[in-house]
Design a protein around this motif. Structure first.
Motif, PDB file in Angstrom:
ATOM      1  N   CYS A 128      12.758   2.069  -5.969  1.00 54.49           N
ATOM      2  CA  CYS A 128      12.960   3.057  -4.889  1.00 54.49           C
ATOM      3  C   CYS A 128      13.963   2.538  -3.868  1.00 54.49           C
ATOM      4  O   CYS A 128      14.813   3.290  -3.376  1.00 54.49           O
ATOM      5  CB  CYS A 128      11.634   3.389  -4.229  1.00 54.49           C
ATOM      6  N   ARG A 129      13.883   1.271  -3.528  1.00 49.63           N
ATOM      7  CA  ARG A 129      14.815   0.707  -2.553  1.00 49.63           C
ATOM      8  C   ARG A 129      16.248   0.743  -3.073  1.00 49.63           C
ATOM      9  O   ARG A 129      17.201   0.742  -2.295  1.00 49.63           O
ATOM     10  CB  ARG A 129      14.412  -0.734  -2.209  1.00 49.63           C
ATOM     11  N   ALA A 130      16.381   0.760  -4.398  1.00 46.96           N
ATOM     12  CA  ALA A 130      17.714   0.891  -4.978  1.00 46.96           C
ATOM     13  C   ALA A 130      18.118   2.357  -5.134  1.00 46.96           C
ATOM     14  O   ALA A 130      19.150   2.667  -5.727  1.00 46.96           O
ATOM     15  CB  ALA A 130      17.761   0.183  -6.333  1.00 46.96           C
ATOM     16  N   GLY A 131      17.290   3.257  -4.620  1.00 42.24           N
ATOM     17  CA  GLY A 131      17.637   4.671  -4.680  1.00 42.24           C
ATOM     18  C   GLY A 131      17.187   5.381  -5.937  1.00 42.24           C
ATOM     19  O   GLY A 131      17.610   6.510  -6.204  1.00 42.24           O
ATOM     20  N   ILE A 132      16.321   4.734  -6.711  1.00 45.49           N
ATOM     21  CA  ILE A 132      15.870   5.305  -7.979  1.00 45.49           C
ATOM     22  C   ILE A 132      14.365   5.554  -7.870  1.00 45.49           C
ATOM     23  O   ILE A 132      13.584   4.602  -7.797  1.00 45.49           O
ATOM     24  CB  ILE A 132      16.150   4.323  -9.146  1.00 45.49           C
ATOM     25  N   PRO A 133      13.916   6.820  -7.860  1.00 44.10           N
ATOM     26  CA  PRO A 133      12.483   7.059  -7.684  1.00 44.10           C
ATOM     27  C   PRO A 133      11.649   6.416  -8.806  1.00 44.10           C
ATOM     28  O   PRO A 133      12.047   6.455  -9.975  1.00 44.10           O
ATOM     29  CB  PRO A 133      12.352   8.586  -7.751  1.00 44.10           C
ATOM     30  N   ALA A 134      10.533   5.840  -8.422  1.00 48.45           N
ATOM     31  CA  ALA A 134       9.603   5.278  -9.408  1.00 48.45           C
ATOM     32  C   ALA A 134       8.207   5.744  -9.041  1.00 48.45           C
ATOM     33  O   ALA A 134       7.836   5.745  -7.867  1.00 48.45           O
ATOM     34  CB  ALA A 134       9.676   3.753  -9.422  1.00 48.45           C
ATOM     35  N   ASP A 175       3.544  -1.327  -1.525  1.00 51.99           N
ATOM     36  CA  ASP A 175       3.185  -2.569  -0.841  1.00 51.99           C
ATOM     37  C   ASP A 175       2.304  -3.409  -1.772  1.00 51.99           C
ATOM     38  O   ASP A 175       1.148  -3.068  -2.024  1.00 51.99           O
ATOM     39  CB  ASP A 175       2.435  -2.217   0.446  1.00 51.99           C
ATOM     40  N   PRO A 176       2.833  -4.529  -2.290  1.00 46.88           N
ATOM     41  CA  PRO A 176       2.060  -5.306  -3.274  1.00 46.88           C
ATOM     42  C   PRO A 176       0.727  -5.813  -2.720  1.00 46.88           C
ATOM     43  O   PRO A 176      -0.279  -5.811  -3.442  1.00 46.88           O
ATOM     44  CB  PRO A 176       2.997  -6.476  -3.611  1.00 46.88           C
ATOM     45  N   ALA A 177       0.697  -6.228  -1.456  1.00 42.96           N
ATOM     46  CA  ALA A 177      -0.555  -6.762  -0.907  1.00 42.96           C
ATOM     47  C   ALA A 177      -1.609  -5.666  -0.809  1.00 42.96           C
ATOM     48  O   ALA A 177      -2.782  -5.869  -1.150  1.00 42.96           O
ATOM     49  CB  ALA A 177      -0.301  -7.388   0.467  1.00 42.96           C
ATOM     50  N   ASP A 193      -7.027  -4.655 -11.712  1.00 41.59           N
ATOM     51  CA  ASP A 193      -6.444  -5.997 -11.789  1.00 41.59           C
ATOM     52  C   ASP A 193      -5.484  -6.177 -10.612  1.00 41.59           C
ATOM     53  O   ASP A 193      -4.406  -5.578 -10.586  1.00 41.59           O
ATOM     54  CB  ASP A 193      -5.706  -6.138 -13.120  1.00 41.59           C
ATOM     55  N   PRO A 194      -5.854  -7.004  -9.622  1.00 43.14           N
ATOM     56  CA  PRO A 194      -5.003  -7.132  -8.436  1.00 43.14           C
ATOM     57  C   PRO A 194      -3.585  -7.610  -8.751  1.00 43.14           C
ATOM     58  O   PRO A 194      -2.623  -7.120  -8.152  1.00 43.14           O
ATOM     59  CB  PRO A 194      -5.748  -8.158  -7.573  1.00 43.14           C
ATOM     60  N   ALA A 195      -3.439  -8.551  -9.685  1.00 39.14           N
ATOM     61  CA  ALA A 195      -2.100  -9.063  -9.986  1.00 39.14           C
ATOM     62  C   ALA A 195      -1.232  -7.976 -10.602  1.00 39.14           C
ATOM     63  O   ALA A 195      -0.053  -7.819 -10.255  1.00 39.14           O
ATOM     64  CB  ALA A 195      -2.194 -10.265 -10.924  1.00 39.14           C
ATOM     65  N   LEU A 196      -1.811  -7.223 -11.523  1.00 36.39           N
ATOM     66  CA  LEU A 196      -1.064  -6.129 -12.145  1.00 36.39           C
ATOM     67  C   LEU A 196      -0.707  -5.070 -11.103  1.00 36.39           C
ATOM     68  O   LEU A 196       0.422  -4.555 -11.081  1.00 36.39           O
ATOM     69  CB  LEU A 196      -1.899  -5.509 -13.264  1.00 36.39           C
ATOM     70  N   ALA A 197      -1.665  -4.746 -10.232  1.00 35.85           N
ATOM     71  CA  ALA A 197      -1.420  -3.735  -9.195  1.00 35.85           C
ATOM     72  C   ALA A 197      -0.292  -4.176  -8.273  1.00 35.85           C
ATOM     73  O   ALA A 197       0.593  -3.381  -7.922  1.00 35.85           O
ATOM     74  CB  ALA A 197      -2.697  -3.479  -8.400  1.00 35.85           C
ATOM     75  N   ALA A 198      -0.313  -5.440  -7.884  1.00 25.70           N
ATOM     76  CA  ALA A 198       0.735  -5.951  -6.994  1.00 25.70           C
ATOM     77  C   ALA A 198       2.088  -5.897  -7.688  1.00 25.70           C
ATOM     78  O   ALA A 198       3.105  -5.506  -7.093  1.00 25.70           O
ATOM     79  CB  ALA A 198       0.407  -7.378  -6.572  1.00 25.70           C
ATOM     80  N   GLN A 199       2.098  -6.285  -8.957  1.00 24.95           N
ATOM     81  CA  GLN A 199       3.355  -6.275  -9.711  1.00 24.95           C
ATOM     82  C   GLN A 199       3.902  -4.854  -9.844  1.00 24.95           C
ATOM     83  O   GLN A 199       5.094  -4.613  -9.642  1.00 24.95           O
ATOM     84  CB  GLN A 199       3.097  -6.880 -11.096  1.00 24.95           C
ATOM     85  N   GLY A 200       3.014  -3.920 -10.137  1.00 24.77           N
ATOM     86  CA  GLY A 200       3.444  -2.525 -10.259  1.00 24.77           C
ATOM     87  C   GLY A 200       4.025  -2.004  -8.961  1.00 24.77           C
ATOM     88  O   GLY A 200       5.082  -1.358  -8.947  1.00 24.77           O
ATOM     89  N   ALA A 201       3.342  -2.286  -7.850  1.00 22.87           N
ATOM     90  CA  ALA A 201       3.838  -1.821  -6.544  1.00 22.87           C
ATOM     91  C   ALA A 201       5.206  -2.425  -6.255  1.00 22.87           C
ATOM     92  O   ALA A 201       6.115  -1.742  -5.766  1.00 22.87           O
ATOM     93  CB  ALA A 201       2.839  -2.178  -5.446  1.00 22.87           C
ATOM     94  N   ALA A 202       5.357  -3.713  -6.563  1.00 18.51           N
ATOM     95  CA  ALA A 202       6.630  -4.380  -6.282  1.00 18.51           C
ATOM     96  C   ALA A 202       7.758  -3.800  -7.136  1.00 18.51           C
ATOM     97  O   ALA A 202       8.873  -3.593  -6.641  1.00 18.51           O
ATOM     98  CB  ALA A 202       6.497  -5.885  -6.538  1.00 18.51           C
ATOM     99  N   VAL A 203       7.476  -3.528  -8.398  1.00 18.27           N
ATOM    100  CA  VAL A 203       8.515  -2.972  -9.274  1.00 18.27           C
ATOM    101  C   VAL A 203       8.891  -1.562  -8.809  1.00 18.27           C
ATOM    102  O   VAL A 203      10.074  -1.209  -8.734  1.00 18.27           O
ATOM    103  CB  VAL A 203       8.058  -2.985 -10.751  1.00 18.27           C
ATOM    104  N   HIS A 205       3.234   4.933   3.424  1.00 15.69           N
ATOM    105  CA  HIS A 205       3.447   5.039   1.981  1.00 15.69           C
ATOM    106  C   HIS A 205       4.954   5.078   1.677  1.00 15.69           C
ATOM    107  O   HIS A 205       5.465   4.288   0.881  1.00 15.69           O
ATOM    108  CB  HIS A 205       2.743   6.308   1.488  1.00 15.69           C
ATOM    109  N   LEU A 206       5.663   5.973   2.342  1.00 19.89           N
ATOM    110  CA  LEU A 206       7.105   6.092   2.097  1.00 19.89           C
ATOM    111  C   LEU A 206       7.833   4.820   2.532  1.00 19.89           C
ATOM    112  O   LEU A 206       8.722   4.333   1.832  1.00 19.89           O
ATOM    113  CB  LEU A 206       7.670   7.308   2.831  1.00 19.89           C
ATOM    114  N   GLY A 207       7.435   4.272   3.688  1.00 19.73           N
ATOM    115  CA  GLY A 207       8.071   3.055   4.177  1.00 19.73           C
ATOM    116  C   GLY A 207       7.939   1.901   3.200  1.00 19.73           C
ATOM    117  O   GLY A 207       8.873   1.113   3.021  1.00 19.73           O
ATOM    118  N   SER A 208       6.772   1.808   2.552  1.00 16.27           N
ATOM    119  CA  SER A 208       6.558   0.699   1.615  1.00 16.27           C
ATOM    120  C   SER A 208       7.454   0.830   0.391  1.00 16.27           C
ATOM    121  O   SER A 208       7.662  -0.135  -0.337  1.00 16.27           O
ATOM    122  CB  SER A 208       5.088   0.638   1.192  1.00 16.27           C
TER     123      SER A 208
END
Lengths: 471, 471
Positions: free
Chosen positions: A442-448, B427-429, A427-437, A174-177
């Motif tokens: 988070c990767r930029a150091g800003i918790p989401a 993880d979007p997938a 909605d898989p597309a929405l879920a994927a988009q949310g996870a990616a955003v 979870h954290l790694g993702s």
């Protein structure tokens, strides 16, 4: 005080005892397979009475036949043979042993308990350091030892100790993702020789670990645990998920790691008194770890809620206050600035701020962060990052996330800032988009976080911890 | 008692007043655009003093020029002109009016309050039924009137009344993505003429609506609301998200719909006494709606927790008990059956059941459901549906979801059964897969939730409601 357990995480060589030649599914053979797939750069020695090689790796008949004394022995022989194998390890000069095998006190049988007692006795007499039994052992991406998680395995500031391999696997992934690395983790199972307190003591001294996450079902000596934890959490946050609060949970813990998990009321009181961060489930645990890893100390409980929609503003304010935060009125200067810049139609000027352009226009988001930076009523910022739901008839537009990240990072007076990105539903597309955003932030150091209540709970943990241990 | 408001949901013709010829973004022009995109089969009349046509639809100079008296008028003129337009509606014989326009009591100004009072007075004197002002109006997929949600728009058993268009849009889309249709929804804004109580009364009588979901910031006459709600929830569950619990939330509600949302303690006490299902945020609201829409009454609070992983079993039991459910010991017969069939290694026989094959093998899941059906200690089943995380080194295997759904549906003594599918993180997938699996279950009539705590809370609501109103 703390024993040096670093060799568990950075062994230069590993022997595996109890590795079959057949199908690779469980036990030593699977660990050998993972080691071969991982970036582990040390030497690996499968031990087998007959085999010349296993999975293409040269095998040895016993520990004494090895060209060196291995730093770590992974033991996966049947439980009844474990005491004998521990003796062999000691004879060969091995000091660090990971017992993967189950079938000890957690079985609830007399024979299981006796076996576990003999493990403890041998370790004591022969000076062995043992992780386990009944556990997945150590995880350390820096040394390529990510045996129980084929996750990206990046190094990071989080240290994890826990009595469940699956729980730790799930947390690490979870954290790694989200781009947050776990630098060291120890799945300690029954924790017969080295218990949660020993591992906590070691991690507390590790300069690479800034945030400690624990999953504990029981400690051999709770008083010792609480005494240490109280001391550690003055220096580093200790975020504890305590299993066995309910009778059904406690009974399961006993069958899982042989630990008496009862006395939850006493645990809870001692932990809270000591300043530990107590969480109740996996999501709250991960959320709190994220907040503590990425955010500085807030100077107070006041959150500036930035987003859009009148109803959501109401609900979001309620959620923050329910978690113990405050949603204070903005300063007069902030209100004047907002009245000048926010279009009147369809907006609500104040805190929460209902201003749809903050979703779409990074420059507007940047203005809000500047405003928060200058407003002494505000100590944190929580911004709702709406993603394009069909229901909102939102026009196609470029993704504002990269620009928003730049705006946050470029804010000179930035206060602790988090985003919420809701993509719940089916909605898989929405879920994927949310996870990616969320991952981008988070990767930029800003918790989401996936929702305002979850973000609010994480920030409330952060605020309470820093209020208590303010320097 | 209840007024017939069905014409709002099934108008045979709609006039739109206040529709611009320019860019389509807000207001009447956007509604005209949505109607043209939707499956609405009735007649649409844009009203405009000069235009011959708007968006390709023939326009009329005023209401009197129309070839018929429209069933519904949507009013989107500036607030100051609304009273005059209401008079025109009454003169033309229009009875149902939706006032989209904002700028009334919610502005906090004397002129805004006066305008709103004059809307109320005109409606009373001329016998107009008004939805709004400051709202998105009615939603009814059966008549193609899905103006505020370009969601799939399927018919369904859920009726929604709320004082926030965005909140209702988000809920409708969330439920729709799980295959659960909202049959009728009313976004009622300031609720000046018809208030939440009127809409609740109407929906309560609608035979197509089985579950009622409300988002309320304030009611004109709270006593009347509580009196009715108490009566309605004996027949249909009323799931209430009450906005304005906190001072900051209440202040925002006042700026949003002009409603005094204070007195939360009284609201809370009255609602709980009356048997309403009180939820605190969007996710809990959607989860409860899902449970009430798809599940029969449980006969008791006892949950059989089926899944895998010792640590997760502990945490999941704790979560259920924390929410007010029970995790009872299984019957002797169940325990004997499990001891015969569950492999000893790596499993824990009991409740929770730690048995990894339940994830992968639909037949094993079917056996567990049969066992639960015959065990009088068990009243509900909650099964963890693990999806393939990288951290678990799970082998590639066919998706067990279709087989599992068949096993659930084929269980002759099925008790209320839900699944939990965790796909949290960045993880979007994984997120997409989790959403798809949850949607598959829900579309088959089996509720699926993103976490055990959320599932437990939904089932606890269901159990408490049915315990109270057991027939």
């Amino acid at each position: 005080m703390a024993q040096d357990l670093s060799r568990f995480f950075e062994p230069r060589s590993i022997a595996i005892l109890g590795v079959s030649r057949g199908e690779v599914r469980f036990g030593g053979a699977s660990f050998l397979s993972y080691i071969r797939q991982s970036r582990y750069a040390g030497r690996v020695y499968p031990i087998h009475p007959q085999a010349e090689e296993i999975q293409g790796v040269k095998a040895y008949g016993d520990l004494k036949a090895l060209p060196e004394v291995p730093d770590l022995a992974i033991v996966s022989v049947p439980a009844a043979h474990v005491p004998g194998v521990l003796g062999q390890c000691a004879d060969a000069g091995v000091r660090h042993v990971h017992i993967l095998t189950a079938g000890f006190g957690e079985t609830g049988t007399v024979s299981g308990r006796r076996l576990e007692e003999s493990v403890a006795a041998i370790a004591r007499e022969r000076g062995l350091l043992v992780i386990g039994p009944n556990c997945m052992g150590a995880y350390c991406p820096r040394s390529g030892l990510t045996l129980w998680g084929a996750v990206p395995g990046e190094d990071g500031p989080v240290g994890v100790v826990g009595q469940s391999g699956a729980v730790l696997q799930r947390l690490t992934e979870h954290l790694g993702s989200l781009g947050l690395g776990v630098g060291k983790a120890a799945s300690i199972g029954n924790a017969t020789v080295l218990d949660a307190t020993d591992w906590l003591a070691f991690m507390a001294e590790d300069p690479g670990i800034r945030v400690l996450a624990l999953y504990v079902e029981g400690a051999g000596n709770p008083r010792r645990f609480h005494h240490l934890a109280r001391e550690v959490c003055r220096r580093k946050p200790v975020i504890l998920l305590k299993g066995g609060e309910s009778p059904a949970g406690a009974a399961t813990a006993s069958s899982h790691t042989g630990r008496m998990a009862g006395g939850h009321g006493l645990w809870d009181a001692a932990c809270r008194q000591g300043g530990l961060v107590m969480v109740r489930d996996m999501d709250e645990w991960a959320d709190a770890i994220l907040a503590f890893s990425l955010l500085p100390a807030p100077a107070g409980p006041g959150v500036f809620l930035v987003g859009g929609g009148g109803g959501h503003s109401v609900i979001h304010a309620d959620a923050c206050v329910r978690e113990g935060l405050e949603v204070p009125p903005l300063s007069r200067a902030s209100m004047e600035a907002l009245r000048r810049s926010v279009p009147r139609a369809g907006s609500i000027v104040g805190n929460p701020l209902d201003h749809w352009l903050t979703f779409a226009d990074p420059a507007v988001m940047g203005q809000m962060l500047d405003l928060a930076g200058a407003d002494s009523n505000v100590h944190m910022v929580m911004a709702d990052r709406l993603i394009g739901r069909k229901a909102f008839h939102m026009p196609e537009m470029p993704d504002p996330t990269p620009g928003t990240i730049e705006a946050v990072k470029g804010c000179p007076e930035r206060k602790p800032t988090v985003f919420t990105v809701d993509s719940d539903g089916g909605d898989p597309a929405l879920a994927a988009q949310g996870a990616a955003v969320r991952a981008s932030f988070c990767r930029a150091g800003i918790p989401a976080f996936p929702s305002v209540p979850r973000a609010a709970r994480a920030l409330a943990h952060l605020w309470r911890y820093h209020r208590r241990f303010a320097t």
